[in-house]
Each structure stands twice: as C-alpha cells, then as structure tokens.
Design a protein around this motif. Structure first.
Motif, PDB file in Angstrom:
ATOM      1  N   LYS A   1       3.000  17.109  11.574  1.00  0.00           N
ATOM      2  CA  LYS A   1       3.714  15.849  11.736  1.00  0.00           C
ATOM      3  C   LYS A   1       2.946  14.668  11.167  1.00  0.00           C
ATOM      4  N   SER A   2       1.691  14.864  10.791  1.00  0.00           N
ATOM      5  CA  SER A   2       0.898  13.772  10.249  1.00  0.00           C
ATOM      6  C   SER A   2      -0.372  14.340   9.636  1.00  0.00           C
ATOM      7  N   ASP A   3      -1.139  13.472   8.985  1.00  0.00           N
ATOM      8  CA  ASP A   3      -2.476  13.821   8.533  1.00  0.00           C
ATOM      9  C   ASP A   3      -3.427  12.791   9.132  1.00  0.00           C
ATOM     10  N   PRO A   4      -4.167  13.163  10.182  1.00  0.00           N
ATOM     11  CA  PRO A   4      -5.006  12.202  10.912  1.00  0.00           C
ATOM     12  C   PRO A   4      -6.019  11.471  10.029  1.00  0.00           C
ATOM     13  N   PHE A   5      -6.373  12.058   8.892  1.00  0.00           N
ATOM     14  CA  PHE A   5      -7.334  11.402   7.996  1.00  0.00           C
ATOM     15  C   PHE A   5      -6.888   9.982   7.663  1.00  0.00           C
ATOM     16  N   TYR A   6      -5.580   9.801   7.457  1.00  0.00           N
ATOM     17  CA  TYR A   6      -5.064   8.506   7.008  1.00  0.00           C
ATOM     18  C   TYR A   6      -4.966   7.478   8.131  1.00  0.00           C
ATOM     19  N   ALA A   7      -5.447   7.841   9.320  1.00  0.00           N
ATOM     20  CA  ALA A   7      -5.574   6.865  10.403  1.00  0.00           C
ATOM     21  C   ALA A   7      -7.007   6.844  10.937  1.00  0.00           C
ATOM     22  N   SER A   8      -7.934   7.423  10.177  1.00  0.00           N
ATOM     23  CA  SER A   8      -9.304   7.598  10.674  1.00  0.00           C
ATOM     24  C   SER A   8     -10.230   6.432  10.366  1.00  0.00           C
ATOM     25  N   ALA A   9      -9.734   5.443   9.626  1.00  0.00           N
ATOM     26  CA  ALA A   9     -10.556   4.291   9.236  1.00  0.00           C
ATOM     27  C   ALA A   9      -9.614   3.170   8.817  1.00  0.00           C
ATOM     28  N   PRO A  10     -10.121   1.940   8.665  1.00  0.00           N
ATOM     29  CA  PRO A  10      -9.272   0.861   8.139  1.00  0.00           C
ATOM     30  C   PRO A  10      -8.714   1.220   6.763  1.00  0.00           C
ATOM     31  N   THR A  11      -7.551   0.672   6.427  1.00  0.00           N
ATOM     32  CA  THR A  11      -6.847   1.070   5.206  1.00  0.00           C
ATOM     33  C   THR A  11      -7.667   0.807   3.939  1.00  0.00           C
ATOM     34  N   GLY A  12      -8.382  -0.306   3.889  1.00  0.00           N
ATOM     35  CA  GLY A  12      -9.224  -0.571   2.724  1.00  0.00           C
ATOM     36  C   GLY A  12     -10.279   0.493   2.530  1.00  0.00           C
ATOM     37  N   GLN A  13     -10.871   0.910   3.624  1.00  0.00           N
ATOM     38  CA  GLN A  13     -11.896   1.962   3.573  1.00  0.00           C
ATOM     39  C   GLN A  13     -11.287   3.289   3.114  1.00  0.00           C
ATOM     40  N   LEU A  14     -10.106   3.617   3.610  1.00  0.00           N
ATOM     41  CA  LEU A  14      -9.423   4.849   3.201  1.00  0.00           C
ATOM     42  C   LEU A  14      -9.082   4.818   1.712  1.00  0.00           C
ATOM     43  N   THR A  15      -8.708   3.636   1.216  1.00  0.00           N
ATOM     44  CA  THR A  15      -8.351   3.498  -0.195  1.00  0.00           C
ATOM     45  C   THR A  15      -9.551   3.821  -1.080  1.00  0.00           C
ATOM     46  N   LYS A  16     -10.720   3.356  -0.684  1.00  0.00           N
ATOM     47  CA  LYS A  16     -11.941   3.705  -1.420  1.00  0.00           C
ATOM     48  C   LYS A  16     -12.257   5.193  -1.275  1.00  0.00           C
ATOM     49  N   ALA A  17     -12.005   5.737  -0.078  1.00  0.00           N
ATOM     50  CA  ALA A  17     -12.358   7.138   0.195  1.00  0.00           C
ATOM     51  C   ALA A  17     -11.562   8.127  -0.647  1.00  0.00           C
ATOM     52  N   ILE A  18     -10.316   7.778  -1.014  1.00  0.00           N
ATOM     53  CA  ILE A  18      -9.520   8.745  -1.780  1.00  0.00           C
ATOM     54  C   ILE A  18      -9.863   8.743  -3.271  1.00  0.00           C
ATOM     55  N   LEU A  19     -10.652   7.757  -3.724  1.00  0.00           N
ATOM     56  CA  LEU A  19     -11.051   7.763  -5.136  1.00  0.00           C
ATOM     57  C   LEU A  19     -11.889   9.014  -5.399  1.00  0.00           C
ATOM     58  N   GLY A  20     -11.497   9.751  -6.425  1.00  0.00           N
ATOM     59  CA  GLY A  20     -12.172  11.006  -6.735  1.00  0.00           C
ATOM     60  C   GLY A  20     -11.519  12.226  -6.117  1.00  0.00           C
ATOM     61  N   MET A  21     -10.581  12.023  -5.188  1.00  0.00           N
ATOM     62  CA  MET A  21      -9.839  13.167  -4.649  1.00  0.00           C
ATOM     63  C   MET A  21      -8.818  13.641  -5.678  1.00  0.00           C
ATOM     64  N   LEU A  22      -8.415  14.898  -5.549  1.00  0.00           N
ATOM     65  CA  LEU A  22      -7.504  15.516  -6.513  1.00  0.00           C
ATOM     66  C   LEU A  22      -6.059  15.380  -6.032  1.00  0.00           C
ATOM     67  N   LEU A  23      -5.272  14.611  -6.773  1.00  0.00           N
ATOM     68  CA  LEU A  23      -3.836  14.483  -6.503  1.00  0.00           C
ATOM     69  C   LEU A  23      -3.100  15.537  -7.315  1.00  0.00           C
ATOM     70  N   THR A  24      -2.291  16.361  -6.653  1.00  0.00           N
ATOM     71  CA  THR A  24      -1.531  17.396  -7.361  1.00  0.00           C
ATOM     72  C   THR A  24      -0.052  17.324  -6.976  1.00  0.00           C
ATOM     73  N   TYR A  25       0.764  17.819  -7.901  1.00  0.00           N
ATOM     74  CA  TYR A  25       2.208  17.913  -7.682  1.00  0.00           C
ATOM     75  C   TYR A  25       2.672  19.247  -8.243  1.00  0.00           C
ATOM     76  N   ASP A  26       3.272  20.071  -7.379  1.00  0.00           N
ATOM     77  CA  ASP A  26       3.829  21.351  -7.816  1.00  0.00           C
ATOM     78  C   ASP A  26       5.234  21.087  -8.343  1.00  0.00           C
ATOM     79  N   SER A  27       5.302  20.786  -9.630  1.00  0.00           N
ATOM     80  CA  SER A  27       6.564  20.377 -10.251  1.00  0.00           C
ATOM     81  C   SER A  27       7.379  21.602 -10.653  1.00  0.00           C
ATOM     82  N   PRO A  28       8.655  21.406 -10.953  1.00  0.00           N
ATOM     83  CA  PRO A  28       9.471  22.533 -11.413  1.00  0.00           C
ATOM     84  C   PRO A  28       8.915  23.202 -12.669  1.00  0.00           C
ATOM     85  N   LYS A  29       8.141  22.459 -13.470  1.00  0.00           N
ATOM     86  CA  LYS A  29       7.570  23.016 -14.704  1.00  0.00           C
ATOM     87  C   LYS A  29       6.189  23.631 -14.490  1.00  0.00           C
ATOM     88  N   GLY A  30       5.611  23.423 -13.300  1.00  0.00           N
ATOM     89  CA  GLY A  30       4.264  23.908 -13.026  1.00  0.00           C
ATOM     90  C   GLY A  30       3.422  22.824 -12.379  1.00  0.00           C
TER      91      GLY A  30
END
Length: 208
Positions: free
Chosen positions: A3-32
C-alpha cells in the motif's frame, strides 16, 4: 500489492530528493525494459509551496495521486508533455518529487525508437525522459513504484561525487517559492538539463 513505500516518508522531501539521485529508474514497457540513473530531481513541498500543484490545499481529480501514500506514482501533463512524480510523505501530505533527467543505461535502443534524439538530448528533461520511455498517458497513476511497471531501485545506486542545488525550472512566475533551491542534480553529469559544456565531467559523469 503493497500500500506504500515507507522510504518516501522516511525523511524530509528535500532530503529524499537528493537521496534518489543515482538510483536506477526503470520502466517495463511494452517494447521491453528501459531505464537509467536519476541525475536530476525537484522537490515540491505541498500546501505551503507556491509552485506546487497542491498549493493552499488545492485538491482535484488530476492531482489526487499526490495525496496518496508514500511512493505513489503521479503522472501529469503540461504543454502536451507527460511528467513523472513520486509522492513523498504520508498519505494526505501532498508533497512530491519530480524526476527531471536520467542517464540512460537500459534499453537505449528502445528509447531511441520512441524519441528520435541521440546523445544527452534523449533524456535530459522531464518530458524528454517520459517520451523516451514511451509513456503518454496517466494509466499508472495511484500505483506504487515497485508494484507496477515503474520502479526506482534503491539497491542499485551510483554515488554522486557532488550534489548541487538550484532554483527549480519552469516555475519562475509561481510566487515566493519559485527561487528556492529545491532542484538537485549530480554535479557534472551531461544529462542534467541545461548544463553548460564547460561544467560537464567527461571522465566520470559526476559519479564517484
């Protein structure tokens, strides 16, 4: 489905925004599968933020995903382009993180067919990366990252050598908050939108 991902409530939003830099964003698209390292993101601080969709408690059918649990997908369109947000903080606290740019690493050939632009212009902006992913609707709204075709992989992360902050882009007329330094990016990465050539780290792309 969680129902949620607790990581995105684990710190102030500005801090979370910095924390996701370098994380891998993926999308399983119809083409792959397509994806890349997040190199630029902006924090939006909800009711108090004059540049935010939920300023002064504004709540509509279109921005309702922002009020969802932490980790909720919020896709919206502006000037005919789709943009990707992740809801931060607890349910009914409408703060969010706009993912502005990625450095492609997965399915680049697919992205090139979706968006006929090579080099950094493939994904160096929020509308560009969504076009490269082939996302042109809001069907994944209200889903949770990691429980749908979109995922931000917190276990697969590159570490920025330095993170810089600036005012957000495209909100210049949006009141007092327009100039607050809530845009964070990997210093020297060529896929950061609007980066000057002289500031690009050609050796390491801004990673440690």
């Amino acid at each position: 489905m969680s129902k949620s991902d607790p990581f995105y409530a684990s710190a102030p939003t500005g801090q979370l925004t910095k924390a996701i830099l370098g994380m891998l964003l993926t999308y399983d698209s119809p083409k792959g599968r397509v994806g890349g390292w997040i190199v630029e993101a902006e924090a939006y601080m909800g009711q108090q933020d004059s540049a935010a969709h939920a300023f002064k408690g504004r709540r509509t059918a279109s921005n309702e995903p922002l009020y969802g649990p932490p980790g909720t997908v919020y896709i919206y369109s502006i000037h005919g382009r789709y943009l990707l947000d992740v809801a931060a903080q607890e349910q009914d606290v409408p703060q969010g993180i706009l993912i502005r740019a990625i450095q492609p690493t997965i399915g680049e050939d697919i992205m090139l067919t979706n968006r006929d632009k090579s080099g950094v212009n493939l994904t160096n902006g929020p509308g560009k990366l969504m076009e490269a992913f082939g996302i042109d609707d809001k069907k994944m709204n209200f889903e949770i990252f990691g429980d749908c075709q979109l995922n931000i992989d917190k276990q697969t992360q590159k570490i920025p050598a330095a993170i810089e902050a600036s005012n957000r882009i495209g909100v210049a007329n949006q009141g007092d908050w327009a100039t607050k330094p809530l845009r964070y990016f990997v210093k020297g990465n060529p896929y950061v939108s609007g980066i000057k050539k002289r500031d690009v780290d050609l050796e390491n792309f801004g990673w440690r």
